[in-house]
Design a protein around this motif. Structure first.
Motif, PDB file in Angstrom:
ATOM      1  N   ARG A 116       0.810  -1.140  -0.051  1.00  0.00           N
ATOM      2  CA  ARG A 116      -0.041   0.144  -0.117  1.00  0.00           C
ATOM      3  C   ARG A 116       0.949   1.219  -0.142  1.00  0.00           C
ATOM      4  NH1 ARG A 116      -4.623  -2.139   4.252  1.00  0.00           N
ATOM      5  NH2 ARG A 116      -5.652  -3.410   2.745  1.00  0.00           N
ATOM      6  N   GLY A 117       1.868   1.190   0.637  1.00  0.00           N
ATOM      7  CA  GLY A 117       2.745   2.404   0.715  1.00  0.00           C
ATOM      8  C   GLY A 117       3.362   2.633  -0.396  1.00  0.00           C
ATOM      9  N   THR A 118       3.694   1.529  -1.239  1.00  0.00           N
ATOM     10  CA  THR A 118       4.252   1.503  -2.551  1.00  0.00           C
ATOM     11  C   THR A 118       3.261   2.185  -3.734  1.00  0.00           C
ATOM     12  OG1 THR A 118       5.648  -0.168  -2.161  1.00  0.00           O
ATOM     13  CG2 THR A 118       5.812   0.646  -4.360  1.00  0.00           C
ATOM     14  N   TYR A 119       2.173   1.690  -3.518  1.00  0.00           N
ATOM     15  CA  TYR A 119       1.145   1.789  -4.616  1.00  0.00           C
ATOM     16  C   TYR A 119       0.155   3.184  -4.319  1.00  0.00           C
ATOM     17  CZ  TYR A 119       2.673  -2.093  -6.948  1.00  0.00           C
ATOM     18  OH  TYR A 119       3.450  -3.301  -7.829  1.00  0.00           O
ATOM     19  N   LEU A 120      -0.103   3.229  -3.174  1.00  0.00           N
ATOM     20  CA  LEU A 120      -1.056   4.200  -2.929  1.00  0.00           C
ATOM     21  C   LEU A 120      -0.585   5.725  -3.179  1.00  0.00           C
ATOM     22  CD1 LEU A 120      -3.229   3.101   0.039  1.00  0.00           C
ATOM     23  CD2 LEU A 120      -3.527   2.855  -2.563  1.00  0.00           C
ATOM     24  N   GLU A 121      -1.144   6.602  -3.550  1.00  0.00           N
ATOM     25  CA  GLU A 121      -0.616   7.932  -3.682  1.00  0.00           C
ATOM     26  C   GLU A 121      -0.899   8.433  -2.353  1.00  0.00           C
ATOM     27  OE1 GLU A 121      -1.851   9.077  -8.357  1.00  0.00           O
ATOM     28  OE2 GLU A 121      -3.241  10.039  -6.679  1.00  0.00           O
ATOM     29  N   GLN A 122      -1.570   8.379  -1.656  1.00  0.00           N
ATOM     30  CA  GLN A 122      -2.026   8.739  -0.287  1.00  0.00           C
ATOM     31  C   GLN A 122      -2.252   7.398   0.683  1.00  0.00           C
ATOM     32  OE1 GLN A 122      -4.927  11.436  -0.405  1.00  0.00           O
ATOM     33  NE2 GLN A 122      -3.993  12.787  -1.759  1.00  0.00           N
ATOM     34  N   SER A 123      -1.329   7.056   1.346  1.00  0.00           N
ATOM     35  CA  SER A 123      -1.375   5.668   2.037  1.00  0.00           C
ATOM     36  C   SER A 123      -2.089   5.763   3.467  1.00  0.00           C
ATOM     37  CB  SER A 123      -0.123   5.023   2.091  1.00  0.00           C
ATOM     38  OG  SER A 123       0.588   5.797   2.928  1.00  0.00           O
ATOM     39  N   GLN A 124      -2.405   7.029   3.704  1.00  0.00           N
ATOM     40  CA  GLN A 124      -2.972   6.948   5.088  1.00  0.00           C
ATOM     41  C   GLN A 124      -4.553   6.677   4.974  1.00  0.00           C
ATOM     42  OE1 GLN A 124      -2.899   9.482   3.223  1.00  0.00           O
ATOM     43  NE2 GLN A 124      -2.139  11.254   4.358  1.00  0.00           N
ATOM     44  N   GLY A 125      -5.026   5.983   6.110  1.00  0.00           N
ATOM     45  CA  GLY A 125      -6.440   5.902   6.197  1.00  0.00           C
ATOM     46  C   GLY A 125      -7.077   5.095   5.343  1.00  0.00           C
ATOM     47  N   LEU A 330      -5.517  -3.092  -1.878  1.00  0.00           N
ATOM     48  CA  LEU A 330      -5.162  -1.471  -1.715  1.00  0.00           C
ATOM     49  C   LEU A 330      -5.891  -0.882  -0.510  1.00  0.00           C
ATOM     50  CD1 LEU A 330      -4.284  -0.569  -5.400  1.00  0.00           C
ATOM     51  CD2 LEU A 330      -2.807  -1.187  -3.530  1.00  0.00           C
ATOM     52  N   VAL A 331      -7.015  -1.199  -0.494  1.00  0.00           N
ATOM     53  CA  VAL A 331      -8.151  -0.239   0.401  1.00  0.00           C
ATOM     54  C   VAL A 331      -8.766  -1.351   1.448  1.00  0.00           C
ATOM     55  CG1 VAL A 331      -8.260   1.506  -1.014  1.00  0.00           C
ATOM     56  CG2 VAL A 331      -9.893  -0.387  -1.396  1.00  0.00           C
ATOM     57  N   GLY A 332      -9.104  -2.550   1.107  1.00  0.00           N
ATOM     58  CA  GLY A 332      -9.862  -3.452   2.126  1.00  0.00           C
ATOM     59  C   GLY A 332     -11.237  -3.638   1.335  1.00  0.00           C
ATOM     60  N   ASP A 333     -12.160  -3.910   2.253  1.00  0.00           N
ATOM     61  CA  ASP A 333     -13.440  -4.401   1.818  1.00  0.00           C
ATOM     62  C   ASP A 333     -14.347  -3.053   1.134  1.00  0.00           C
ATOM     63  OD1 ASP A 333     -13.398  -6.780   2.915  1.00  0.00           O
ATOM     64  OD2 ASP A 333     -14.172  -6.267   4.744  1.00  0.00           O
ATOM     65  N   LEU A 334     -15.088  -3.566   0.083  1.00  0.00           N
ATOM     66  CA  LEU A 334     -15.925  -2.596  -0.676  1.00  0.00           C
ATOM     67  C   LEU A 334     -17.231  -2.710  -0.187  1.00  0.00           C
ATOM     68  CD1 LEU A 334     -14.570  -3.018  -4.137  1.00  0.00           C
ATOM     69  CD2 LEU A 334     -13.781  -1.405  -2.505  1.00  0.00           C
ATOM     70  N   THR A 335     -17.886  -1.473   0.018  1.00  0.00           N
ATOM     71  CA  THR A 335     -19.359  -1.585   0.282  1.00  0.00           C
ATOM     72  C   THR A 335     -20.274  -2.282  -0.873  1.00  0.00           C
ATOM     73  OG1 THR A 335     -19.639   0.513  -0.850  1.00  0.00           O
ATOM     74  CG2 THR A 335     -19.193   0.804   1.400  1.00  0.00           C
ATOM     75  N   LEU A 336     -21.456  -2.426  -0.390  1.00  0.00           N
ATOM     76  CA  LEU A 336     -22.482  -3.304  -1.152  1.00  0.00           C
ATOM     77  C   LEU A 336     -22.895  -2.303  -2.244  1.00  0.00           C
ATOM     78  CD1 LEU A 336     -25.165  -5.302   0.537  1.00  0.00           C
ATOM     79  CD2 LEU A 336     -23.299  -5.974  -1.210  1.00  0.00           C
ATOM     80  N   ALA A 337     -22.774  -0.909  -1.935  1.00  0.00           N
ATOM     81  CA  ALA A 337     -23.235   0.040  -3.163  1.00  0.00           C
ATOM     82  C   ALA A 337     -22.128  -0.142  -4.114  1.00  0.00           C
ATOM     83  CB  ALA A 337     -23.349   1.406  -2.419  1.00  0.00           C
ATOM     84  N   THR A 338     -20.978   0.049  -3.506  1.00  0.00           N
ATOM     85  CA  THR A 338     -19.588   0.005  -4.502  1.00  0.00           C
ATOM     86  C   THR A 338     -19.821  -1.239  -5.717  1.00  0.00           C
ATOM     87  OG1 THR A 338     -18.592   0.987  -2.879  1.00  0.00           O
ATOM     88  CG2 THR A 338     -17.357   0.376  -4.950  1.00  0.00           C
ATOM     89  N   GLN A 339     -20.182  -2.125  -4.664  1.00  0.00           N
ATOM     90  CA  GLN A 339     -20.234  -3.646  -5.556  1.00  0.00           C
ATOM     91  C   GLN A 339     -21.223  -3.593  -6.697  1.00  0.00           C
ATOM     92  OE1 GLN A 339     -19.710  -7.351  -3.620  1.00  0.00           O
ATOM     93  NE2 GLN A 339     -18.586  -6.380  -1.873  1.00  0.00           N
ATOM     94  N   PHE A 340     -22.351  -3.078  -6.187  1.00  0.00           N
ATOM     95  CA  PHE A 340     -23.524  -2.721  -7.344  1.00  0.00           C
ATOM     96  C   PHE A 340     -23.180  -1.909  -8.465  1.00  0.00           C
ATOM     97  CE2 PHE A 340     -27.217  -0.319  -8.916  1.00  0.00           C
ATOM     98  CZ  PHE A 340     -27.869  -1.490  -9.376  1.00  0.00           C
ATOM     99  N   SER A 375      -8.442   8.619  -4.318  1.00  0.00           N
ATOM    100  CA  SER A 375      -7.087   8.793  -4.034  1.00  0.00           C
ATOM    101  C   SER A 375      -6.242   7.576  -4.469  1.00  0.00           C
ATOM    102  CB  SER A 375      -6.918   8.979  -2.590  1.00  0.00           C
ATOM    103  OG  SER A 375      -7.742   8.062  -1.787  1.00  0.00           O
ATOM    104  N   VAL A 376      -6.791   6.546  -4.971  1.00  0.00           N
ATOM    105  CA  VAL A 376      -6.171   5.260  -5.337  1.00  0.00           C
ATOM    106  C   VAL A 376      -5.955   5.379  -6.697  1.00  0.00           C
ATOM    107  CG1 VAL A 376      -5.895   2.690  -5.273  1.00  0.00           C
ATOM    108  CG2 VAL A 376      -6.951   3.902  -3.410  1.00  0.00           C
ATOM    109  N   ASP A 377      -4.540   5.304  -7.099  1.00  0.00           N
ATOM    110  CA  ASP A 377      -4.205   5.140  -8.602  1.00  0.00           C
ATOM    111  C   ASP A 377      -4.604   3.821  -9.029  1.00  0.00           C
ATOM    112  OD1 ASP A 377      -3.247   5.338 -11.282  1.00  0.00           O
ATOM    113  OD2 ASP A 377      -1.520   5.573 -10.286  1.00  0.00           O
TER     114      ASP A 377
END
Ligand code: ASP
Length: 432
Positions: A116-125, A330-340, A375-377
């Motif tokens: 995540r540190g390598t790939y995220l433009e902003q890795s916090q939170g 990169l970010v963890g779980d996705l919400t149901l709405a995002t999955q829709f 924020s994720v590339d």
């Protein structure tokens, strides 16, 4: 040597060199591999560069030819409903499997944090970022671009897809003097974008080496294990879709024995598997539909070319699994709405994917752009899975052409045609 052989070799070499550097702690080699990742990243920028012209042009051209579909009326309507429904089912299968099998990224916290540190433009939170993803209503509202040019400039894919479909449909009802120049223009854009992909793909083996080598050198075998889970999830999904969805469609809608059907289309599947291209397979698909299954030319010449362009269940399913996997890393779980949202984008994006090798991973950027926080590339996600993409491309293309042929059989039966293998009296005898 064929391109896919080169990519395979690059993959194996990258894995071996990366693993060697990691296990033997050869810091100079690790540094070297990390340094040449720049090349891999540049390659990803190259494919990203083609996305907008390719998607816009191919969707506009694709939908504009739906004008003919309205003329063909009944057959066109049935085909479209069948194509969209099976593609959406494929995405749902991909999502369900990912929720069950890709519960976490399969990597240690340490490797994950590093990635995540390598790939995220902003890795916090990261968790906060996953929650920042819009809810269902916003996803639906956000489909309509108030300013299509702004949507293009900002790489907002769902609005771009939406606009292109409507624009193509509108084009199709214009008189030909007005329609044809615009259509020709977009056909040219589509063709040029396809040639660009062809050129860029020549560099793919080097990019694969650079990308996979660096990831494994830095993060070790952990990454390999999780890529294996990802790949197996895709393959399992493809098998489930083939047996359940196509199996039932063949048996209940076309009245055919699915196994006998599969046996008769084996050559098509082999060609699709080895070329990774629905388009390249098309002539054999049409011939097989007529010779081996007994589908009329009227149906096959309409349903199959359309299918090779817009019906890509394997690609859509793979995009769903890939998005879920990349999100886990990169970010963890996705919400149901995002999955829709993924069901919508992956279905539309697979329509926008050309039936050529690697189209799926390029169009995957569309789905990632939509599903991941801003924020994720998305390129980071592509980098993760590029190494195993060729083999998955071969598998998903095989499912894509199987889906086209299944559709042709279903449509032909619904038009009252009697097919070879039909269980009904009066069925044409199988060719010897
Ligand atoms: N290669 C696939 C096809 O031609 C598209 C993809 O890359 O998924 O069907």
């Amino acid at each position: 040597m064929q391109l896919h052989t080169k990519i395979m070799i690059a993959l194996v070499l990258g894995v071996l060199v990366g693993l060697g550097a990691n296990l033997l702690e050869l810091s100079w080699l690790v540094d070297f591999l990390v340094a040449i990742r720049q090349f891999g990243d540049a390659w990803i920028d190259l494919i990203t560069m083609v996305v907008i012209p390719l998607v816009v042009a191919s969707l506009i051209v694709g939908t504009a030819s739906l004008g003919d579909i309205t003329k063909v009326g009944r057959i066109g309507g049935k085909t479209m409903v069948y194509y969209l429904a099976t593609t959406a089912i494929a995405v749902v299968i991909g999502l369900v499997l990912s929720n069950v099998l890709i519960r976490d990224s399969g990597m240690s916290e340490e490797a994950l944090a590093g990635l995540r540190g390598t790939y995220l433009e902003q890795s916090q939170g990261q968790v906060a970022m996953a929650q920042e993803a819009p809810g269902l209503v916003e996803v639906l509202r956000g489909i309509i671009p108030r300013n299509p040019i702004a949507a293009l400039a900002n790489f907002e894919m769902l609005p771009i897809l939406f606009f292109s479909v409507i624009f193509g449909a509108a084009l199709s009802v214009l008189e030909s003097a007005k329609r044809d120049p615009v259509l020709n223009f977009f056909e040219g854009v589509n063709g040029a974008a396809t040639v660009m992909i062809h050129w860029i793909m020549k560099l793919a083996p080097y990019a694969v080496f650079a990308l996979i080598g660096a990831v494994i050198a830095e993060f070790g075998a952990d990454v390999l294990g999780s890529l294996l889970i990802y790949s197996l999830t895709v393959v399992l999904g493809l098998l489930i879709h083939a047996s359940l969805t196509y199996g039932s469609a063949l048996r209940f809608l076309a009245g055919l024995n699915p196994l006998a059907f599969l046996k008769r289309i084996r050559a098509v599947q082999l060609v699709a598997f080895s070329t990774s291209s629905s388009n390249a397979t098309l002539p054999i698909t049409i011939e097989t539909a007529e010779e081996e299954i007994g589908i009329s030319r009227e149906v096959s010449s309409f349903v199959l070319p359309l299918g090779a362009t817009i019906n890509m269940d394997g690609t859509a399913l793979y995009q769903a699994v890939a998005t879920m996997f990349i999100a886990q890393v990169l970010v963890g779980d996705l919400t149901l709405a995002t999955q829709f949202g993924i069901v919508l984008t992956a279905t539309l994006a697979s329509i926008g994917a050309a039936g050529v090798p690697s189209a799926g991973i390029i169009i995957l950027i569309v789905v990632l752009q939509q599903a991941l926080p801003a924020s994720v590339d998305p390129a980071a996600g592509i980098a993760l899975i590029l190494g195993v993409d060729r083999i998955l491309d071969m598998c998903r293309t095989t499912l894509n052409v199987t889906g086209d042929l299944t559709a042709a059989a279903v449509v032909a039966r619904s038009e009252g045609e009697t097919l070879i293998l039909s269980s009904e009296p009066g069925a044409i005898e199988p060719a010897a």
